[in-house]
Design a protein around this motif. Structure first.
Motif, PDB file in Angstrom:
ATOM      1  N   GLY B 485     -56.936 -43.778 -83.562  1.00 50.23           N
ATOM      2  CA  GLY B 485     -56.958 -42.456 -82.932  1.00 50.23           C
ATOM      3  C   GLY B 485     -55.664 -42.063 -82.253  1.00 50.23           C
ATOM      4  O   GLY B 485     -55.596 -41.039 -81.583  1.00 50.23           O
ATOM      5  N   GLU B 486     -54.641 -42.874 -82.395  1.00 50.10           N
ATOM      6  CA  GLU B 486     -53.353 -42.542 -81.794  1.00 50.10           C
ATOM      7  C   GLU B 486     -52.756 -41.331 -82.531  1.00 50.10           C
ATOM      8  O   GLU B 486     -52.719 -41.314 -83.750  1.00 50.10           O
ATOM      9  CB  GLU B 486     -52.437 -43.762 -81.926  1.00 50.10           C
ATOM     10  CG  GLU B 486     -51.005 -43.541 -81.543  1.00 50.10           C
ATOM     11  CD  GLU B 486     -50.815 -43.579 -80.045  1.00 50.10           C
ATOM     12  OE1 GLU B 486     -51.436 -44.417 -79.394  1.00 50.10           O
ATOM     13  OE2 GLU B 486     -50.055 -42.740 -79.518  1.00 50.10           O
ATOM     14  N   THR B 487     -52.335 -40.362 -81.800  1.00 45.03           N
ATOM     15  CA  THR B 487     -51.714 -39.212 -82.453  1.00 45.03           C
ATOM     16  C   THR B 487     -50.274 -39.081 -81.964  1.00 45.03           C
ATOM     17  O   THR B 487     -49.895 -39.681 -80.971  1.00 45.03           O
ATOM     18  CB  THR B 487     -52.459 -37.909 -82.128  1.00 45.03           C
ATOM     19  OG1 THR B 487     -52.457 -37.751 -80.719  1.00 45.03           O
ATOM     20  CG2 THR B 487     -53.871 -37.945 -82.646  1.00 45.03           C
ATOM     21  N   GLY B 488     -49.538 -38.306 -82.698  1.00 54.11           N
ATOM     22  CA  GLY B 488     -48.164 -38.058 -82.294  1.00 54.11           C
ATOM     23  C   GLY B 488     -47.282 -39.273 -82.462  1.00 54.11           C
ATOM     24  O   GLY B 488     -46.288 -39.443 -81.766  1.00 54.11           O
ATOM     25  N   LEU B 489     -47.660 -40.153 -83.393  1.00 56.06           N
ATOM     26  CA  LEU B 489     -46.866 -41.361 -83.616  1.00 56.06           C
ATOM     27  C   LEU B 489     -45.722 -41.037 -84.584  1.00 56.06           C
ATOM     28  O   LEU B 489     -45.947 -40.488 -85.649  1.00 56.06           O
ATOM     29  CB  LEU B 489     -47.775 -42.425 -84.230  1.00 56.06           C
ATOM     30  CG  LEU B 489     -47.216 -43.834 -84.294  1.00 56.06           C
ATOM     31  CD1 LEU B 489     -47.494 -44.552 -82.996  1.00 56.06           C
ATOM     32  CD2 LEU B 489     -47.841 -44.569 -85.444  1.00 56.06           C
ATOM     33  N   THR B 490     -44.516 -41.368 -84.215  1.00 55.33           N
ATOM     34  CA  THR B 490     -43.388 -41.169 -85.121  1.00 55.33           C
ATOM     35  C   THR B 490     -42.592 -42.460 -85.197  1.00 55.33           C
ATOM     36  O   THR B 490     -42.165 -42.993 -84.170  1.00 55.33           O
ATOM     37  CB  THR B 490     -42.483 -40.031 -84.635  1.00 55.33           C
ATOM     38  OG1 THR B 490     -43.311 -38.922 -84.306  1.00 55.33           O
ATOM     39  CG2 THR B 490     -41.498 -39.629 -85.706  1.00 55.33           C
ATOM     40  N   LEU B 491     -42.445 -42.955 -86.425  1.00 54.01           N
ATOM     41  CA  LEU B 491     -41.716 -44.206 -86.599  1.00 54.01           C
ATOM     42  C   LEU B 491     -40.228 -43.907 -86.705  1.00 54.01           C
ATOM     43  O   LEU B 491     -39.839 -42.943 -87.367  1.00 54.01           O
ATOM     44  CB  LEU B 491     -42.186 -44.915 -87.871  1.00 54.01           C
ATOM     45  CG  LEU B 491     -43.627 -45.411 -87.846  1.00 54.01           C
ATOM     46  CD1 LEU B 491     -44.043 -45.835 -89.242  1.00 54.01           C
ATOM     47  CD2 LEU B 491     -43.751 -46.585 -86.900  1.00 54.01           C
ATOM     48  N   PRO B 492     -39.393 -44.711 -86.082  1.00 56.70           N
ATOM     49  CA  PRO B 492     -37.946 -44.519 -86.215  1.00 56.70           C
ATOM     50  C   PRO B 492     -37.508 -44.979 -87.608  1.00 56.70           C
ATOM     51  O   PRO B 492     -37.535 -46.167 -87.900  1.00 56.70           O
ATOM     52  CB  PRO B 492     -37.366 -45.407 -85.116  1.00 56.70           C
ATOM     53  CG  PRO B 492     -38.435 -46.389 -84.790  1.00 56.70           C
ATOM     54  CD  PRO B 492     -39.743 -45.812 -85.195  1.00 56.70           C
TER      55      PRO B 492
END
Lengths: 232, 763
Positions: B485-492
């Protein structure tokens, strides 16, 4: 002397209905249908109380109240279809004295109008009496010398137990008393088990001193903890 | 059911076939098989001719033994039987000598049965080595072995035993052929080793008389055979290991079998059993054929009827190769178990020549059983979508032909092969340089260099692998976070390379899309809630007029009874409309927005008392008696006072409204496990023919007809409020008994008020 009340709402029928109720109580009614109109009237005439709707074309109730407060300290009761806590807080914060949400009970409206007018007219009459035995809390006054209780100047009849409970709470305004504590203080006995005696008395007091017992101004219920008189 | 019948039939027919094989095997004549069964007469059968052949062979042997042990037709101990070279020079031993020696070494021969037994230790000290030069009882012995220095070397002990055995054989044969009465008549002329003529015979009949007995063989001096025995017995005139025929006589051999079988001998016994056995063999041959046909016929339904489609067979889920391999292995294991256990018992119950047959039969049955099992599985596979559907070969072919996994397989193989090849070549080079480092100085440096380069390359490959593994691990974490449910995840993206970079990029866009979707949903929810709020606000203004004017009408003195009734209806309905708008607002607020929670420690006993006080008049109005029971002085829980009050208010309200007038309402606060429980019980005034779940469902009330108050939202809001505070609201209905429980975890120690927000979930 006949008191004058300004009623302002863009719904003509509501203004009309309120007029009928209040005229029935012997007040003189001035009618306005938007904020600007209300301000005009206030400029020209002496008015003892203003009832004003929030959502109106032109100048709305909130802004009108702000304008009124620039010059006058006349009691203002806001009448609104919005019943959220935030709306009420906003209304009271900008200078209104009371807040009634639509649809309202006509009798409650009349009671609130009377209450506001009493306080406005008689303010200081009792306040001048600086006896040690007088406890005040907003519009609530207790004279312990002759065991009298006034709400907005109106005498209230309480039973001895009710009086003692109210006195205990008013003397310790702001402090929360649990049922057991009240029982022990008033009856001077240790509380045994749960009992709704105290709660029933409290409700009776509320019914006597509050205009709307479900939304008390003075005697508040702290659910699951106890009761208190709001410090004002 | 039907199939099990077929299985039983199949097993029985296979066993019938096997039994047929066993019987026919027992009756088959060596070398001739079953050719004899169309011959109805024993004298024309192969068994008969075989018996005659055996007899001729025995008589030839008897002739040799007679020459050795007899003198003038009688047994003689003085006959020279063995010549040998001993430490005392050349020696000739007579029969008597040898028997004496045998006795000395502890051997004796039974006088009646001619069985030889050894007793005691014997006097082995008297044993000595001899080199035999001649054996009278086995005159051709030396013709058949390689000449050399060890030729005929033995000990005198063994030699004496051998003589004794030969003597026993002589006694046995002469008792069968000369002393007992027999239907077998013979007369043979031999020349013994010393050229003497030797006539061996058990009859005084002339050749003509012999012929007239029935079956005969007659061989003249020209070695022409005259016989009426078919097939002609083998080895009539063969001379190996026996004496030569005496061709000076007219006939060298005359043999007859009295086919009237006047004597009760083995010929008679064989003739008697022959007819019976012909019938038996024919019968069993028929059984064998029936068994074979039936087993083939019944095999079809056994295999075809296997497995209803509903059932899943574990063996069918295996790839076909694994299945065949596994069951093959299993059959081998079972075969070895068979070999360990019953294999050798065959030797106890069957003649030696049959051992191989029995073993083969057992082996065959095991293999056959497994073959049927495998065949059934294959059939099921064929029926359910192809024999090779889940085979390994199919899987490999599919994996290689499928673009994605094919390239994956190829890529994995490429790097693996490159790595192996590189290391192999490197190690080979290092070894080569190592071996030559002594001869050429330069190679020594090359050896060290190559070692360093190979190590460096391997380290580089390892770090690459490590990097990719690490990247994959962080991708895995990210995927898990998104799934939780984690949102707004951006991988480098700069931290990734190769395939992982591609994955990370895709993951980012998934996360982004998810984030946007959630935002949009939240926005939509808020829009909906705002809409409901606005609509209910807009309804309120006209509603205010309606309520006020209805009130005003009521204040007028109306004489008309009807109008007063109508106004009453308007009054009630407008009040209800007012309640509805409030509930609607509440619900939209609850289901969309966040609910503010001011969690603090409070006392459910206090709350129950307060609620009792608040509702005292309402209960009194319906003559309800409220019984509050609190075994505990306090019941501290962590909750939001206003919300918990809403819950209690709702429950008390329901009791006040729906309890049967004049009954008692029980409220209890008690502790259970780690919780405090508040329950309120009442007897419903109306039938509760509804489930507790339905009762709390949105907009459903206990009974539509009971009341027109409220919208039924209360209970479902109460339920989700309780849930939001970490508790549970349980409604139970038992007949007309209605029971609601609020369960909240205990919280004894005082707590600071904490403010959080939560979202209500309303069914």
């Amino acid at each position: 002397m006949q008191q004058t009340i300004l009623v302002c709402d863009d719904e003509k029928e509501i203004v009309e209905a309120i007029s009928i109720y209040l005229e029935g109580e012997g007040y003189k009614i001035l009618k306005a249908y938007d904020g600007l109109e209300a301000l005009e009237i206030l400029d020209k005439q002496r008015v003892d109380l203003v009832i004003i709707d929030v959502m109106m074309p032109g100048l709305d109730g909130i802004h009108t109240t702000l304008k009124i407060r620039e010059k006058l300290d006349v009691p203002v009761i806001i009448l609104s279809a919005k019943s959220e806590d935030t709306d009420k807080i906003l209304g009271l914060n900008i200078g209104a004295d009371d807040y009634i949400s639509k649809p309202f009970n006509p009798l409650e409206l009349v009671a609130r109008v009377k209450s506001q007018l009493r306080r406005y007219m008689q303010l200081g009459n009792i306040g001048g009496n600086s006896s040690q035995a007088v406890f005040k809390c907003g519009g609530l006054t207790i004279n312990d010398d002759n065991k009298e209780v006034f709400v907005d100047g109106e005498p209230i009849k309480l039973t001895p137990i009710e009086y003692n409970i109210l006195l205990l709470l008013v003397r310790n305004a702001g402090k929360v008393f649990s049922i057991d504590e009240i029982y022990e203080q008033i009856w001077n006995e240790e509380a045994i088990g749960a009992d709704n005696t105290v709660a029933v008395h409290i409700r009776h007091i509320r019914e006597k001193i509050e205009i709307n017992p479900r939304e008390p101004r003075y005697l508040k219920v702290v659910w699951g903890v106890g009761y208190k008189i709001e410090k004002q | 059911m039907k199939r099990s019948i077929f299985i039983i039939i199949h097993i029985l027919s296979v066993l019938l076939f096997a039994a047929g094989l066993v019987v026919l095997h027992d009756y088959s004549a060596v070398d001739y098989g079953l050719t004899w069964i169309d011959k109805p007469v024993f004298e024309e059968s192969v068994q008969f001719s075989g018996m005659v052949a055996d007899d001729i062979h025995n008589i030839k042997r008897l002739a040799v033994l007679k020459a050795a042990f007899e003198d003038d037709g009688a047994f003689s101990e003085d006959n020279l039987i063995v010549s040998a070279v001993t430490r005392n020079g050349n020696m000739g031993y007579t029969v008597g000598d040898m028997l004496t020696l045998a006795g000395r070494f502890g051997y004796t021969m039974d006088a009646d049965t001619h069985g030889i037994s050894a007793y005691g230790a014997g006097n082995d000290a008297a044993n000595y080595e001899v080199r035999v030069t001649y054996k009278e009882y086995d005159p051709f012995y030396f013709d058949n072995i390689e000449p050399g220095p060890s030729q005929g070397v033995t000990t005198v002990k063994e030699l004496s035993l051998e003589v004794m055995k030969a003597l026993a054989e002589y006694y046995n044969l002469s008792s069968i052929y000369d002393q007992q009465l027999t239907n077998f008549v013979y007369s043979i002329n031999f020349t013994d080793t010393s050229g003497e003529e030797l006539a061996v015979s058990n009859t005084t009949m002339s050749p003509m008389e012999i012929r007239s007995l029935g079956k005969y063989i007659s061989v003249n001096s020209e070695f022409s055979i005259d016989t009426n025995i078919q097939p002609q017995p083998d080895g009539i005139i063969a001379v190996s290991n026996t004496l030569e025929f005496d061709t000076s006589e007219e006939d060298v051999l005359n043999i007859g079998v009295d086919t009237t079988y006047i004597y009760n001998d083995r010929y008679k016994a064989a003739a008697d059993s022959f007819e019976g056995s012909v019938g038996r063999v024919r019968r069993w041959l028929m059984f064998l054929v029936i068994g074979a046909v039936m087993s083939i016929v019944s095999l079809v339904p056994v295999v075809r009827g296997t497995g209803d489609r509903q059932r899943q067979y574990a063996m069918d889920r295996l790839p076909i190769e694994s299945m065949v391999f596994l069951f093959g292995l299993l059959s081998i294991v079972i075969y070895y178990l068979f070999k360990l256990t019953v294999y050798n018992t065959v030797e106890l119950v069957a003649a030696q020549r049959d051992w191989a047959f029995w073993r083969m039969l057992g082996r065959w049955l095991i293999i056959y059983t497994f073959a049927v099992i495998i065949l059934s599985s294959v059939w099921r596979r064929a029926r359910d979508g192809g024999v090779f559907r889940n085979s390994l070969a199919h899987g490999i072919v599919e994996a290689l032909t499928d673009e994605q996994s094919g390239s994956a397989a190829w890529n994995a193989f490429k790097s693996f092969a490159a790595m192996v090849l590189l290391n192999f070549a490197g190690c080979f080079g290092i070894l080569w340089f190592y071996m030559h480092r002594m001869e050429q100085g330069n190679y020594y440096i090359a050896f060290i260099l190559l070692s360093i380069i190979l190590a460096a390359v391997d380290i580089y490959i390892y770090t690459r692998l490590y990097k990719h593994t690490k990247q994959r691990a962080s991708l895995r974490t990210a995927v898990r976070e998104i799934s939780e449910g984690e949102t707004g995840l951006t991988l480098p993206l700069e931290e990734y390379s190769g395939n992982e970079l591609e994955l990370a990029r895709s993951l980012n866009s998934i996360s982004d899309g998810l984030d946007r979707a959630i935002h949009e949903q939240v926005k939509a929810e808020r829009l909906k809630a705002d809409l409901i709020t606005n609509v209910s606000h807009d309804i309120r203004t006209p509603l205010t007029s309606i309520i006020n004017y209805v009130d005003l009408i009521k204040r007028e003195d109306i004489d008309n009874e009807k109008i007063r009734e109508y106004v009453d209806v308007l009054d009630k309905k407008s009040a209800r409309l007012k309640n509805l708008t409030e509930d609607l607002l509440e619900a939209s607020k609850a289901s969309s927005g966040n609910v503010k929670l001011e969690m603090t420690r409070l006392d459910m006993v206090e709350l129950a008392s307060q609620a009792g006080g608040e509702f005292e008049d309402k209960f009194a109005a319906r003559r309800l008696e409220l019984e509050l029971n609190t075994p505990e002085q306090h019941a501290y829980v962590l909750a939001d006072g206003r919300h918990l009050w809403r819950v209690f208010e709702n429950l008390y309200n329901n009791a006040a409204k729906y309890a049967l007038e004049g009954t008692r309402v029980y409220a209890d606060v008690y502790s259970r496990d780690n919780n405090y429980v508040f329950t309120i019980k009442n007897v419903s005034s109306e039938k509760l023919n509804i489930s507790p779940d339905e009762l709390t469902e949105r907009f459903v009330r206990g009974d539509e007809s009971r009341s027109t108050e409220g919208s039924g939202l209360g209970l479902s809001i109460a339920k989700s409020l309780t849930k939001l505070m970490g508790g549970e609201l349980v409604i139970e209905i038992d007949g007309d008994l209605y029971k609601a429980s609020v369960v909240l975890p205990r919280h004894e120690e005082p707590a600071e008020t904490t403010v959080t927000t939560g979202t209500l979930e309303i069914e």
